[in-house]
Design an enzyme around this catalytic site. Structure first.
Site, mmCIF file in Angstrom:
data_model
loop_
_atom_site.group_PDB
_atom_site.id
_atom_site.type_symbol
_atom_site.label_atom_id
_atom_site.label_comp_id
_atom_site.label_asym_id
_atom_site.label_seq_id
_atom_site.Cartn_x
_atom_site.Cartn_y
_atom_site.Cartn_z
ATOM 1 C CE1 TYR A 96 3.327 6.423 9.450
ATOM 2 C CE2 TYR A 96 5.178 7.292 8.199
ATOM 3 C CZ TYR A 96 3.871 6.733 8.106
ATOM 4 O OH TYR A 96 3.228 6.922 6.906
ATOM 5 C CB SER B 210 5.977 5.407 4.822
ATOM 6 O OG SER B 210 6.467 6.616 4.898
HETATM 7 P P1 NAP Z 1 -5.386 9.542 7.207
HETATM 8 O O1 NAP Z 1 -5.964 10.642 6.114
HETATM 9 O O2 NAP Z 1 -4.772 10.012 8.682
HETATM 10 O O3 NAP Z 1 -6.257 8.263 7.387
HETATM 11 C C1 NAP Z 1 -6.080 7.294 8.056
HETATM 12 C C2 NAP Z 1 -7.176 6.160 7.954
HETATM 13 O O4 NAP Z 1 -6.853 5.267 9.040
HETATM 14 C C3 NAP Z 1 -8.438 6.798 8.287
HETATM 15 O O5 NAP Z 1 -9.437 6.036 7.558
HETATM 16 C C4 NAP Z 1 -8.770 6.302 9.799
HETATM 17 O O6 NAP Z 1 -10.090 6.234 10.170
HETATM 18 C C5 NAP Z 1 -8.063 5.079 9.868
HETATM 19 N N1 NAP Z 1 -7.743 4.478 10.983
HETATM 20 C C6 NAP Z 1 -6.496 5.363 12.089
HETATM 21 N N2 NAP Z 1 -6.839 4.405 13.123
HETATM 22 C C7 NAP Z 1 -7.302 3.373 13.098
HETATM 23 C C8 NAP Z 1 -7.832 2.517 13.992
HETATM 24 N N3 NAP Z 1 -7.397 2.175 15.181
HETATM 25 N N4 NAP Z 1 -8.818 1.485 13.772
HETATM 26 C C9 NAP Z 1 -9.064 1.531 12.246
HETATM 27 N N5 NAP Z 1 -9.099 2.408 11.309
HETATM 28 C C10 NAP Z 1 -8.139 3.488 11.787
HETATM 29 O O7 NAP Z 1 -4.132 8.883 6.656
HETATM 30 P P2 NAP Z 1 -3.554 8.677 5.119
HETATM 31 O O8 NAP Z 1 -2.557 9.898 4.716
HETATM 32 O O9 NAP Z 1 -4.857 8.425 4.232
HETATM 33 O O10 NAP Z 1 -2.700 7.425 5.345
HETATM 34 C C11 NAP Z 1 -3.092 6.167 4.942
HETATM 35 C C12 NAP Z 1 -1.761 5.295 4.986
HETATM 36 O O11 NAP Z 1 -0.962 5.695 4.118
HETATM 37 C C13 NAP Z 1 -1.359 5.285 6.248
HETATM 38 O O12 NAP Z 1 -0.817 3.844 6.697
HETATM 39 C C14 NAP Z 1 -0.130 6.167 6.298
HETATM 40 O O13 NAP Z 1 0.784 5.893 7.367
HETATM 41 C C15 NAP Z 1 0.243 5.966 4.635
HETATM 42 N N6 NAP Z 1 0.924 7.130 4.186
HETATM 43 C C16 NAP Z 1 0.417 8.272 4.233
HETATM 44 C C17 NAP Z 1 1.429 9.161 3.627
HETATM 45 C C18 NAP Z 1 0.749 10.599 3.307
HETATM 46 O O14 NAP Z 1 1.694 11.317 2.880
HETATM 47 N N7 NAP Z 1 -0.350 10.716 3.557
HETATM 48 C C19 NAP Z 1 2.534 8.875 3.068
HETATM 49 C C20 NAP Z 1 3.315 7.612 3.256
HETATM 50 C C21 NAP Z 1 2.354 6.811 3.954
HETATM 51 P P3 NAP Z 1 -10.659 6.545 11.454
HETATM 52 O O15 NAP Z 1 -9.790 7.558 12.197
HETATM 53 O O16 NAP Z 1 -11.973 6.731 11.694
HETATM 54 O O17 NAP Z 1 -10.610 5.041 12.284
#
Ligand code: NAP
Length: 252
Positions: free
Chosen positions: A157, A144
């Protein structure tokens, strides 16, 4: 030829958090590059499966709660059962809790650290053993901007994502000699569920866009190229690097 080195034909990838957002974008991209993809999440990945099957790709869903240690073994064994080998692990599943640090409960702290940091290590360790015995593999951890910066009201986080960047370097140092590349992608501000709270605050969203040189929120498609590259032979001399895909946020 150079483009052949980007191909993931005959490779098998495991992507966590594959049913939405960045994990879905990564799963589709790896499948488009030729990989068979096992996608894990607590809820169904049918939307991702459909996107991949629509162009003739292969996808297997693994329902697992990655906060539960047992899920680590389940992921590896189900992927091996489905496809006989695993070549790529993408540690994408993650969560964020926004709260003033003085109000963060022990429970909330541990919840974020467990999924974003501890599970990432345990998955790396188990898949790492498999990759060593197999003669190589690729690990991509999703970091991140908060692997580099402090953020606001996101202490757990920030701590976990800083740990991801450190762990990526530590494991890369140990495992490069086994033909295992451990790298990370640090997405900038991407339009997914993870940032819905931020984006719904108009002032905050505007301030963020203003600070991004590219002038927009990123999308899951924006990290597709980086994910395919770091999963492929084209990146075989890249070890322990965290690649920012951020529209220039860190350069500013
Ligand atoms: P998101 O839309 O909230 O998706 C999160 C994913 O993780 C979902 O598929 C969710 O599916 C799964 N998940 C959450 N808790 C879980 C658990 N206990 N067991 C299994 N699966 C789980 O988030 P995103 O933005 O795509 O983020 C993906 C990654 O990128 C994360 O690590 C996040 O920190 C990182 N990131 C995101 C951003 C951003 O701006 N969006 C920026 C930097 C980094 P279920 O809820 O069905 O389990």
């Amino acid at each position: 030829m150079i483009l052949d080195k980007f191909s993931l034909k005959d490779k098998v990838a495991v992507v966590t958090g594959a049913n939405t957002g960045l994990g879905q974008g990564i799963s589709v991209a790896l499948a488009q590059a030729g990989a068979k993809v096992c996608g894990a999440a607590r809820r169904s990945c049918e939307d991702t499966a459909k996107k991949i099957e629509d162009f003739g790709g292969e996808f297997k869903e693994i329902i697992a709660d990655l906060s539960d240690r047992k899920s680590v073994d389940i992921l590896l064994s189900e992927a091996l059962e489905a496809y006989g080998r695993v070549d790529i692990l993408v540690n994408n599943a993650g969560m964020i809790l926004r709260e003033d640090s003085v109000n963060v409960s022990d429970e909330y702290w541990y919840k974020v650290i467990e999924l974003n940091q501890n599970t990432v290590f345990f998955l790396c360790r188990e898949f790492g053993k498999h990759f060593i015995s197999q003669g190589g593999g690729k690990i991509i951890n999703i970091a991140s901007m908060l692997s580099f910066q402090g953020g606001i009201r996101v202490a757990s986080y920030c701590a976990s994502k800083s740990a991801v960047a450190g762990l990526t370097k530590a494991l890369a140092n140990e495992w490069a000699k086994y033909n295992i590349n451990v790298n990370a992608i640090a997405p900038g501000y991407m339009a997914t569920n993870n940032t819905s709270q931020l984006r719904s605050d108009e002032d905050r969203s505007e301030a963020i866009i203003e600070r991004i040189p590219a002038g927009r929120w990123g999308t899951p498609e924006d990290i597709a190229g980086a994910a395919v590259f770091l999963s492929s032979e084209a990146s075989s001399y890249i070890n322990g690097f965290t690649l920012a895909v951020d529209g220039g946020w860190l350069a500013r």
